[in-house]
Scaffold this motif. Structure first.
Motif, PDB file in Angstrom:
ATOM      1  N   MET A 226       0.760 -14.921   6.457  1.00 29.46           N
ATOM      2  CA  MET A 226       0.722 -14.108   7.673  1.00 29.46           C
ATOM      3  C   MET A 226       2.029 -13.321   7.783  1.00 29.46           C
ATOM      4  N   GLY A 227       2.013 -12.080   7.287  1.00 33.61           N
ATOM      5  CA  GLY A 227       3.167 -11.206   7.430  1.00 33.61           C
ATOM      6  C   GLY A 227       3.086 -10.411   8.720  1.00 33.61           C
ATOM      7  N   GLU A 228       4.124  -9.634   8.975  1.00 33.59           N
ATOM      8  CA  GLU A 228       4.191  -8.857  10.209  1.00 33.59           C
ATOM      9  C   GLU A 228       3.062  -7.829  10.304  1.00 33.59           C
ATOM     10  N   ALA A 229       2.787  -7.129   9.211  1.00 33.45           N
ATOM     11  CA  ALA A 229       1.754  -6.090   9.249  1.00 33.45           C
ATOM     12  C   ALA A 229       0.369  -6.696   9.480  1.00 33.45           C
ATOM     13  N   LYS A 230       0.103  -7.791   8.792  1.00 36.38           N
ATOM     14  CA  LYS A 230      -1.188  -8.467   8.955  1.00 36.38           C
ATOM     15  C   LYS A 230      -1.344  -8.952  10.392  1.00 36.38           C
ATOM     16  N   SER A 231      -0.304  -9.569  10.931  1.00 34.77           N
ATOM     17  CA  SER A 231      -0.339 -10.051  12.314  1.00 34.77           C
ATOM     18  C   SER A 231      -0.522  -8.885  13.282  1.00 34.77           C
TER      19      SER A 231
ATOM     20  N   THR B  76       9.655  -9.377   0.055  1.00 37.76           N
ATOM     21  CA  THR B  76       9.569  -8.373   1.117  1.00 37.76           C
ATOM     22  C   THR B  76       9.602  -9.024   2.495  1.00 37.76           C
ATOM     23  N   LEU B  77       8.820 -10.090   2.627  1.00 37.46           N
ATOM     24  CA  LEU B  77       8.804 -10.799   3.902  1.00 37.46           C
ATOM     25  C   LEU B  77      10.180 -11.360   4.240  1.00 37.46           C
ATOM     26  N   LEU B  78      10.863 -11.859   3.222  1.00 37.60           N
ATOM     27  CA  LEU B  78      12.193 -12.408   3.441  1.00 37.60           C
ATOM     28  C   LEU B  78      13.176 -11.315   3.857  1.00 37.60           C
ATOM     29  N   ALA B  79      12.961 -10.119   3.292  1.00 37.29           N
ATOM     30  CA  ALA B  79      13.888  -9.019   3.567  1.00 37.29           C
ATOM     31  C   ALA B  79      13.706  -8.443   4.971  1.00 37.29           C
ATOM     32  N   ASN B  80      12.468  -8.169   5.348  1.00 43.70           N
ATOM     33  CA  ASN B  80      12.282  -7.502   6.646  1.00 43.70           C
ATOM     34  C   ASN B  80      11.031  -7.928   7.419  1.00 43.70           C
ATOM     35  N   GLY B  81      10.253  -8.821   6.841  1.00 43.22           N
ATOM     36  CA  GLY B  81       9.092  -9.324   7.566  1.00 43.22           C
ATOM     37  C   GLY B  81       7.847  -8.470   7.470  1.00 43.22           C
ATOM     38  N   TRP B  82       7.969  -7.224   6.993  1.00 42.05           N
ATOM     39  CA  TRP B  82       6.810  -6.339   6.895  1.00 42.05           C
ATOM     40  C   TRP B  82       6.371  -6.221   5.440  1.00 42.05           C
ATOM     41  N   GLU B  83       5.064  -6.390   5.187  1.00 45.11           N
ATOM     42  CA  GLU B  83       4.529  -6.246   3.844  1.00 45.11           C
ATOM     43  C   GLU B  83       4.617  -4.788   3.382  1.00 45.11           C
ATOM     44  N   LEU B  84       4.745  -4.606   2.070  1.00 40.40           N
ATOM     45  CA  LEU B  84       4.734  -3.253   1.520  1.00 40.40           C
ATOM     46  C   LEU B  84       3.335  -2.644   1.610  1.00 40.40           C
ATOM     47  N   ASP B  85       2.320  -3.466   1.385  1.00 37.31           N
ATOM     48  CA  ASP B  85       0.933  -2.990   1.370  1.00 37.31           C
ATOM     49  C   ASP B  85       0.042  -3.974   2.124  1.00 37.31           C
ATOM     50  N   ILE B  86      -1.012  -3.454   2.699  1.00 36.11           N
ATOM     51  CA  ILE B  86      -2.036  -4.303   3.296  1.00 36.11           C
ATOM     52  C   ILE B  86      -3.398  -3.681   3.007  1.00 36.11           C
ATOM     53  N   THR B  87      -4.344  -4.517   2.592  1.00 34.21           N
ATOM     54  CA  THR B  87      -5.693  -4.053   2.282  1.00 34.21           C
ATOM     55  C   THR B  87      -6.662  -4.599   3.316  1.00 34.21           C
TER      56      THR B  87
END
Length: 295
Positions: A277-282, A87-98
């Motif tokens: 560290m993905g986009e959503a987490k950041s 997912t990160l490789l595809a668009n940088g944003w995680e599918l899910d974040i907890t």
């Protein structure tokens, strides 16, 4: 030959072990308990292995079941990493974040962030309430990506944190509780005469923590923060509450601060593991650092 062990089955076994029962696991997974029981029984039939010993009052993992659970968790972690990396490789944003948070922090504090994130990403958000050591266990085991909780004196080396706010705790009891008739210092000797209302630590693998609890003290343990507030207002004992929760109940005459006690200030921190560290987490880290305001 295709294995009958699916990722879904491994998730079910993991949830049953963490939550302690089929019913609690079903609630976490948003499934009917009968659905989980059927899937586990089918897995046992397909493998010709007994995963749960059902001879007692409560089902327990057999040795074979424990092996499947342990190895299965490694598979789940590997599959999660595969999906996250792709997912990160595809668009940088995680599918899910907890996002885990200590139960003393009202969940409503995170709602503005959820709305704001939805405007920039389709990342699915899970808000996960934990208590005491369970908060850090959720972060250390990877069940949570971010953690908001009171600060510790010493943090794990692999964890990064930043202070984002403060909160204070008040010692309170119902307005008509007999603790208010006492006189003198409210030290440990005085406190141990009264029942303390405590919330059960959500940690399953780590030693539980206890704060403001004396070993010999009578105790009522409840499962969540809402239940603690209800127990206190019902006059079942004494305990601490965040000032922003306690003060309206004090103003309305439902609760009363215990004379001789002091306000207990604490720092609130935002913590995360350094390894990913993905986009959503950041994005969430930056949002919370900039906009955190305890309600």
């Amino acid at each position: 030959m295709q294995s009958p062990i699916t990722l879904e089955a491994l998730h079910i076994l993991d949830a049953i072990d963490r939550r302690g029962s089929f019913a609690a696991a079903a609630n976490e997974l948003d499934r009917a308990p009968s659905s989980l029981s059927y899937q586990i029984q089918k897995l046992e039939q397909d493998l010709d292995i007994i995963i749960f010993d059902r001879s007692g009052h409560k089902a327990h993992f057999t040795e074979a079941g424990k092996l499947i659970l342990e190895r299965g968790r490694a598979i789940l972690q590997a599959s999660e990493k595969l999906v996250n990396d792709a997912t990160l490789l595809a668009n940088g944003w995680e599918l899910d974040i907890t996002i885990a948070f200590d139960g003393i922090i009202p969940i409503s504090n995170f709602f503005p962030m959820v709305d704001a994130l939805a405007e920039v990403s389709s990342t699915r958000v899970r808000l996960q309430e934990e208590i005491l050591a369970g908060s850090w266990e959720s972060l250390n085991t990877g069940r949570a990506d971010l953690l908001i909780c009171p600060s510790l004196d010493t943090l794990p080396q692999e964890v990064k944190s930043e202070k984002i706010g403060k909160m204070s705790m008040y010692w309170v009891a119902s307005a008509d509780h007999y603790v208010h008739k006492r006189s003198g210092k409210f030290d440990e000797a005085a406190r141990e005469k009264y029942r303390i209302i405590a919330i059960a630590d959500t940690a399953r693998g780590q030693p539980a923590l206890s704060i403001n609890i004396i070993q010999k003290q009578p105790r009522l343990t409840v499962t969540n923060f809402t239940a603690k507030v209800e127990a206190l207002t019902a006059g079942l004992g004494i305990g601490t509450l965040p000032s922003q929760i306690a003060q309206p109940l004090i103003d309305s005459g439902v609760l009363k601060r215990i004379e001789g006690t002091e306000e207990q200030p604490m720092d609130i921190i935002l913590a995360w593991r350094r390894n990913t560290m993905g986009e959503a987490k950041s994005w969430c880290i930056q949002y919370l650092k900039k906009n955190w305001k305890l309600k």
